[in-house]
Structures are given as structure tokens and as C-alpha cells.
Design an enzyme around this catalytic site. Sequence first.
Site, PDB file in Angstrom:
ATOM      1  N   ARG A   5       0.844  -1.221   0.000  1.00  0.00           N
ATOM      2  CA  ARG A   5       0.000   0.000   0.000  1.00  0.00           C
ATOM      3  C   ARG A   5       0.866   1.252   0.000  1.00  0.00           C
ATOM      4  NH1 ARG A   5      -3.904  -0.821   4.978  1.00  0.00           N
ATOM      5  NH2 ARG A   5      -4.561   1.306   4.445  1.00  0.00           N
ATOM      6  N   CYS A  51      16.145  -2.474  19.993  1.00  0.00           N
ATOM      7  CA  CYS A  51      15.746  -3.614  20.846  1.00  0.00           C
ATOM      8  C   CYS A  51      15.485  -4.877  20.036  1.00  0.00           C
ATOM      9  CB  CYS A  51      14.486  -3.247  21.658  1.00  0.00           C
ATOM     10  SG  CYS A  51      12.989  -3.227  20.662  1.00  0.00           S
ATOM     11  N   HIS A  72      -6.228   8.003  12.466  1.00  0.00           N
ATOM     12  CA  HIS A  72      -5.822   6.593  12.368  1.00  0.00           C
ATOM     13  C   HIS A  72      -4.348   6.441  12.015  1.00  0.00           C
ATOM     14  CE1 HIS A  72     -10.325   5.694  11.454  1.00  0.00           C
ATOM     15  NE2 HIS A  72     -10.104   5.850  12.755  1.00  0.00           N
ATOM     16  N   ALA A 115     -16.115  13.312  -4.787  1.00  0.00           N
ATOM     17  CA  ALA A 115     -15.553  14.476  -4.084  1.00  0.00           C
ATOM     18  C   ALA A 115     -14.843  15.426  -5.050  1.00  0.00           C
ATOM     19  CB  ALA A 115     -14.577  13.993  -3.018  1.00  0.00           C
ATOM     20  N   ASN A 164      -7.707   8.775   7.041  1.00  0.00           N
ATOM     21  CA  ASN A 164      -6.795   8.116   6.113  1.00  0.00           C
ATOM     22  C   ASN A 164      -5.364   8.075   6.641  1.00  0.00           C
ATOM     23  OD1 ASN A 164      -9.039   7.945   4.508  1.00  0.00           O
ATOM     24  ND2 ASN A 164      -8.513   9.722   3.260  1.00  0.00           N
ATOM     25  N   VAL A 165      -4.633   7.103   6.179  1.00  0.00           N
ATOM     26  CA  VAL A 165      -3.243   6.938   6.631  1.00  0.00           C
ATOM     27  C   VAL A 165      -2.276   7.412   5.543  1.00  0.00           C
ATOM     28  CG1 VAL A 165      -3.867   5.044   8.188  1.00  0.00           C
ATOM     29  CG2 VAL A 165      -3.178   4.517   5.838  1.00  0.00           C
ATOM     30  N   ASP A 166      -2.830   8.018   4.467  1.00  0.00           N
ATOM     31  CA  ASP A 166      -1.951   8.520   3.408  1.00  0.00           C
ATOM     32  C   ASP A 166      -1.571   9.971   3.702  1.00  0.00           C
ATOM     33  OD1 ASP A 166      -4.916   8.699   1.420  1.00  0.00           O
ATOM     34  OD2 ASP A 166      -3.846  10.439   2.179  1.00  0.00           O
TER      35      ASP A 166
HETATM   36  C1  BV8 Z   1     -11.047   1.851  19.312  1.00  0.00           C
HETATM   37  C2  BV8 Z   1      -5.839   2.302   9.891  1.00  0.00           C
HETATM   38  C3  BV8 Z   1     -10.974   1.426  21.653  1.00  0.00           C
HETATM   39  C4  BV8 Z   1      -5.451   0.921   9.436  1.00  0.00           C
HETATM   40  C5  BV8 Z   1      -8.222   2.184  10.378  1.00  0.00           C
HETATM   41  C6  BV8 Z   1     -18.228   1.214  18.812  1.00  0.00           C
HETATM   42  C7  BV8 Z   1     -19.174   0.565  18.042  1.00  0.00           C
HETATM   43  C8  BV8 Z   1     -18.801  -0.465  17.156  1.00  0.00           C
HETATM   44  C9  BV8 Z   1     -17.448  -0.831  17.033  1.00  0.00           C
HETATM   45  C10 BV8 Z   1     -16.529  -0.177  17.790  1.00  0.00           C
HETATM   46  C11 BV8 Z   1     -16.901   0.847  18.670  1.00  0.00           C
HETATM   47  N1  BV8 Z   1     -15.770   1.292  19.265  1.00  0.00           N
HETATM   48  C12 BV8 Z   1     -14.708   0.603  18.815  1.00  0.00           C
HETATM   49  C13 BV8 Z   1     -15.139  -0.298  17.897  1.00  0.00           C
HETATM   50  C14 BV8 Z   1     -14.286  -1.250  17.185  1.00  0.00           C
HETATM   51  C15 BV8 Z   1     -13.684  -0.639  15.914  1.00  0.00           C
HETATM   52  C16 BV8 Z   1     -14.751  -0.348  14.910  1.00  0.00           C
HETATM   53  O1  BV8 Z   1     -15.096   0.803  14.664  1.00  0.00           O
HETATM   54  N2  BV8 Z   1     -15.264  -1.393  14.303  1.00  0.00           N
HETATM   55  C17 BV8 Z   1     -16.328  -1.214  13.314  1.00  0.00           C
HETATM   56  C18 BV8 Z   1     -15.735  -1.249  11.921  1.00  0.00           C
HETATM   57  C19 BV8 Z   1     -17.327  -2.337  13.513  1.00  0.00           C
HETATM   58  N3  BV8 Z   1     -12.942   0.564  16.211  1.00  0.00           N
HETATM   59  C20 BV8 Z   1     -11.690   0.469  16.675  1.00  0.00           C
HETATM   60  O2  BV8 Z   1     -11.154  -0.595  16.926  1.00  0.00           O
HETATM   61  C21 BV8 Z   1     -10.945   1.762  16.912  1.00  0.00           C
HETATM   62  N4  BV8 Z   1     -10.331   1.696  18.209  1.00  0.00           N
HETATM   63  O3  BV8 Z   1     -12.182   2.206  19.356  1.00  0.00           O
HETATM   64  O4  BV8 Z   1     -10.309   1.518  20.419  1.00  0.00           O
HETATM   65  C22 BV8 Z   1      -9.915   1.418  22.657  1.00  0.00           C
HETATM   66  C23 BV8 Z   1      -9.893   2.422  23.618  1.00  0.00           C
HETATM   67  C24 BV8 Z   1      -8.910   2.412  24.569  1.00  0.00           C
HETATM   68  C25 BV8 Z   1      -7.908   1.410  24.561  1.00  0.00           C
HETATM   69  C26 BV8 Z   1      -7.918   0.434  23.571  1.00  0.00           C
HETATM   70  C27 BV8 Z   1      -8.922   0.422  22.605  1.00  0.00           C
HETATM   71  C28 BV8 Z   1      -9.811   1.919  15.898  1.00  0.00           C
HETATM   72  C29 BV8 Z   1     -10.369   2.128  14.512  1.00  0.00           C
HETATM   73  C30 BV8 Z   1      -9.222   2.475  13.541  1.00  0.00           C
HETATM   74  C31 BV8 Z   1      -9.030   1.357  12.541  1.00  0.00           C
HETATM   75  N5  BV8 Z   1      -7.999   1.725  11.579  1.00  0.00           N
HETATM   76  N6  BV8 Z   1      -7.236   2.548   9.554  1.00  0.00           N
HETATM   77  C32 BV8 Z   1      -5.315   0.842   7.942  1.00  0.00           C
HETATM   78  O5  BV8 Z   1      -5.678   1.788   7.216  1.00  0.00           O
HETATM   79  O6  BV8 Z   1      -4.824  -0.220   7.482  1.00  0.00           O
HETATM   80  S1  BV8 Z   1      -9.809   2.406   9.871  1.00  0.00           S
HETATM   81  C33 BV8 Z   1      -9.910   2.314   8.182  1.00  0.00           C
HETATM   82  O7  BV8 Z   1     -11.304   2.443   7.903  1.00  0.00           O
HETATM   83  C34 BV8 Z   1      -9.283   3.446   7.379  1.00  0.00           C
HETATM   84  O8  BV8 Z   1      -8.643   4.412   8.173  1.00  0.00           O
HETATM   85  C35 BV8 Z   1     -10.492   4.085   6.685  1.00  0.00           C
HETATM   86  O9  BV8 Z   1     -10.342   5.419   6.440  1.00  0.00           O
HETATM   87  C36 BV8 Z   1     -11.479   3.838   7.747  1.00  0.00           C
HETATM   88  C37 BV8 Z   1     -12.894   4.108   7.568  1.00  0.00           C
HETATM   89  O10 BV8 Z   1     -13.295   3.700   6.329  1.00  0.00           O
HETATM   90  P1  BV8 Z   1     -13.684   4.870   5.296  1.00  0.00           P
HETATM   91  O11 BV8 Z   1     -12.633   5.897   5.327  1.00  0.00           O
HETATM   92  O12 BV8 Z   1     -15.071   5.285   5.557  1.00  0.00           O
HETATM   93  O13 BV8 Z   1     -13.524   4.114   3.963  1.00  0.00           O
HETATM   94  P2  BV8 Z   1     -14.529   3.067   3.348  1.00  0.00           P
HETATM   95  O14 BV8 Z   1     -13.762   2.270   2.370  1.00  0.00           O
HETATM   96  O15 BV8 Z   1     -15.295   2.377   4.425  1.00  0.00           O
HETATM   97  O16 BV8 Z   1     -15.600   3.984   2.590  1.00  0.00           O
HETATM   98  C38 BV8 Z   1     -15.188   4.782   1.520  1.00  0.00           C
HETATM   99  C39 BV8 Z   1     -16.351   5.694   1.203  1.00  0.00           C
HETATM  100  O17 BV8 Z   1     -15.950   6.564   0.152  1.00  0.00           O
HETATM  101  C40 BV8 Z   1     -17.592   4.955   0.720  1.00  0.00           C
HETATM  102  O18 BV8 Z   1     -18.723   5.466   1.378  1.00  0.00           O
HETATM  103  C41 BV8 Z   1     -17.647   5.283  -0.774  1.00  0.00           C
HETATM  104  O19 BV8 Z   1     -18.980   5.386  -1.246  1.00  0.00           O
HETATM  105  C42 BV8 Z   1     -16.999   6.638  -0.792  1.00  0.00           C
HETATM  106  N7  BV8 Z   1     -16.372   7.024  -2.062  1.00  0.00           N
HETATM  107  C43 BV8 Z   1     -15.860   6.226  -3.022  1.00  0.00           C
HETATM  108  N8  BV8 Z   1     -15.369   6.993  -4.026  1.00  0.00           N
HETATM  109  C44 BV8 Z   1     -15.581   8.293  -3.677  1.00  0.00           C
HETATM  110  C45 BV8 Z   1     -16.215   8.312  -2.430  1.00  0.00           C
HETATM  111  N9  BV8 Z   1     -16.561   9.456  -1.810  1.00  0.00           N
HETATM  112  C46 BV8 Z   1     -16.291  10.604  -2.445  1.00  0.00           C
HETATM  113  N10 BV8 Z   1     -15.684  10.678  -3.645  1.00  0.00           N
HETATM  114  C47 BV8 Z   1     -15.311   9.541  -4.287  1.00  0.00           C
HETATM  115  N11 BV8 Z   1     -14.718   9.619  -5.491  1.00  0.00           N
END
Ligand code: BV8
Length: 252
Positions: free
Chosen positions: A75, A161, A124, A242, A107-109
Site C-alpha cells: 500500500r 531492541c 488513524h 468528491a 486516512n493513513v496517506d
Molecule cells: C477503538 C488504519 C478502543 C489501518 C483504520 C463502537 C461501536 C462499534 C465498534 C466499535 C466501537 N468502538 C470501537 C469499535 C471497534 C472498531 C470499529 O469501529 N469497528 C467497526 C468497523 C465495527 N474501532 C476500533 O477498533 C478503533 N479503536 O475504538 O479503540 C480502545 C480504547 C482504549 C484502549 C484500547 C482500545 C480503531 C479504529 C481504527 C481502525 N484503523 N485505519 C489501515 O488503514 O490499514 S480504519 C480504516 O477504515 C481506514 O482508516 C479508513 O479510512 C477507515 C474508515 O473507512 P472509510 O474511510 O469510511 O472508507 P470506506 O472504504 O469504508 O468507505 C469509503 C467511502 O468513500 C464509501 O462510502 C464510498 O462510497 C466513498 N467514495 C468512493 N469513491 C468516492 C467516495 N466518496 C467521495 N468521492 C469519491 N470519489
Amino acid sequence: MHRELVQISSELIKALDNAKHVVVFTGAGVSAESGVSTFRDALSGLWARFDPMQLATPEAFLADPELVWGWYEWRRQLLLKAQPNSAHQAIVKLAEQVPKLTVITQNVDDLHERAGSGEVLHLHGSIFKPRCFNCAKPYTLAEPPAMTHEQALPPPLCPDCQGMIRPGVVWFGEALPQAEMEAAFTAAENCDVLLSIGTSGVVQPAAQIPQLALRSGAWVAHINPEPVDCQHPRELSLVGAAGHILPLLLTD
Ligand code: BV8
């Protein structure tokens, strides 16, 4: 000729014209027109059989460091070849047209920064800031290995380490960086308009940000080719890419 009409409400335009503080909140969709696959697009090649949620975890990395490190290096290499698109550029122009603009990204970019956005709140983390899994010391990556194909790669080892180097991203199950999260939530509570751009609104706690802005009295516009279900008179869904919609919001 097919004229695509995007109904941008006059109230939103008025809110933008009068706004003292605008927040831009972006997800993977803002980078889609740069050729960067969104987080939920099917993964390719070696990783096609995985859901990103399975790979983007500390457990997955510890279970198979080479598989996960290879995914991130693949990536990273693609991101180094990507360019900011007209959405990133419109956000830079918008910052010149309003008194204050805060960019919050999931985003991470680094495409916002490369387009010219100053301070960007990365909720993130960043794929360009790896660190030691063991002692957390930052690690400087050389240019990515020329990965001719998608492959597993052994992560480098920490010079201090000998721990494994991990991507500098927030994995599922990991806490978001406290300072960035607090700054992002404060900005959402104090802005006049929040543009939520290219996010599926699934990942928590980031997904709370648009609703927080709405509850605090701001206008919220979702910019996404998929219509977003809006529940509030100050919440709007601008359906489109966008890179097409954002330039329409700029004054000349
Ligand atoms: C945490 C880095 C607690 C990695 C990422 C409460 C409820 C439910 C679940 C949870 C909750 N609290 C915590 C959770 C668990 C979890 C979570 O949310 N799970 C969900 C998915 C069920 N959350 C976590 O674990 C978070 N941590 O809460 O920790 C804690 C507290 C204390 C101590 C310990 C722990 C951490 C979440 C971070 C995960 N890491 N990224 C990597 O990138 O490899 S998230 C990852 O998804 C990316 O960052 C990405 O950005 C993000 C979100 O996705 P989107 O950005 O929305 O992208 P997606 O593909 O989904 O959608 C794209 C959209 O673009 C679409 O709608 C599409 O239609 C649209 N699109 C397409 N083309 C275009 C467009 N829009 C405009 N123009 C276009 N041209």
C-alpha cells in the site's frame, strides 16, 4: 448533453459564506480519485481472501508479521506513486476562503499534506510513520522495496531492541491518538459547517464526528457517490464524487 445537476442547497452555500470555522472530515473516498483503493474495496492478490478488518489488527500482525507487513509495504508503494486529486486541491483552496479550516482525516496517506493542507489531524495514524512494535521507537523507512508483485515481506527489526517494526497506523482494537482525537472532537463541537467527505461512517469512534458537529449546531454535508441517509434539517447529502462536488462549493 447529459448535465449532471447537483442540488446544493442555498442554505448550505449561505452557511459556508458566513462560516467562521469549517471542518473537513475525510475518509478513504477522498483519495479514491487518486487511484487509491478505499478501505472496503476488495483487497487484491495475496490479500484478496482477507477482510481488511482481519488484517488491520495487532493480532494479525503477531500471527503473521510478513503477510501484514507486506500488505502495508504494498500500500505504501502505491501511495508513493499516487498524486493528490482535485478534491484534495479544493480543500486547500477552501482553506484560503474561510477564516478557519480544520482538516480531520481517517486516512493513513499523506495526500492532504502533499496537496498543501497545513495541519492535518490523522485519527488513524500514518503509513509513513512506522515504529517498533516493542519499544515504540520511530523507524525511518528506506524507499519501499520494488515490489513487482503483492508478496509477504519480513518486517525490519528495531536497531535498539530488535523488536519488529510495525506500521504507524491505528489498528482495530487500538486506541486513537489522544491529542488528535481531542482536537478533532473540539473542532467538531465548535464549527459552523462540517463537510464529511468519502466515508462510509462505519469506523468508531471517528464516525461520531459528523453527528457531534450536527448536535453542536453546525451544518453537515455528506459528499459521497452513495446517498447518505440524513435525519436532520441541517444535514445534507451531496451525491457525487468528491473531486466533482468540492470545487462547486468554492467561490470563484
Ligand atoms: C477503538 C488504519 C478502543 C489501518 C483504520 C463502537 C461501536 C462499534 C465498534 C466499535 C466501537 N468502538 C470501537 C469499535 C471497534 C472498531 C470499529 O469501529 N469497528 C467497526 C468497523 C465495527 N474501532 C476500533 O477498533 C478503533 N479503536 O475504538 O479503540 C480502545 C480504547 C482504549 C484502549 C484500547 C482500545 C480503531 C479504529 C481504527 C481502525 N484503523 N485505519 C489501515 O488503514 O490499514 S480504519 C480504516 O477504515 C481506514 O482508516 C479508513 O479510512 C477507515 C474508515 O473507512 P472509510 O474511510 O469510511 O472508507 P470506506 O472504504 O469504508 O468507505 C469509503 C467511502 O468513500 C464509501 O462510502 C464510498 O462510497 C466513498 N467514495 C468512493 N469513491 C468516492 C467516495 N466518496 C467521495 N468521492 C469519491 N470519489
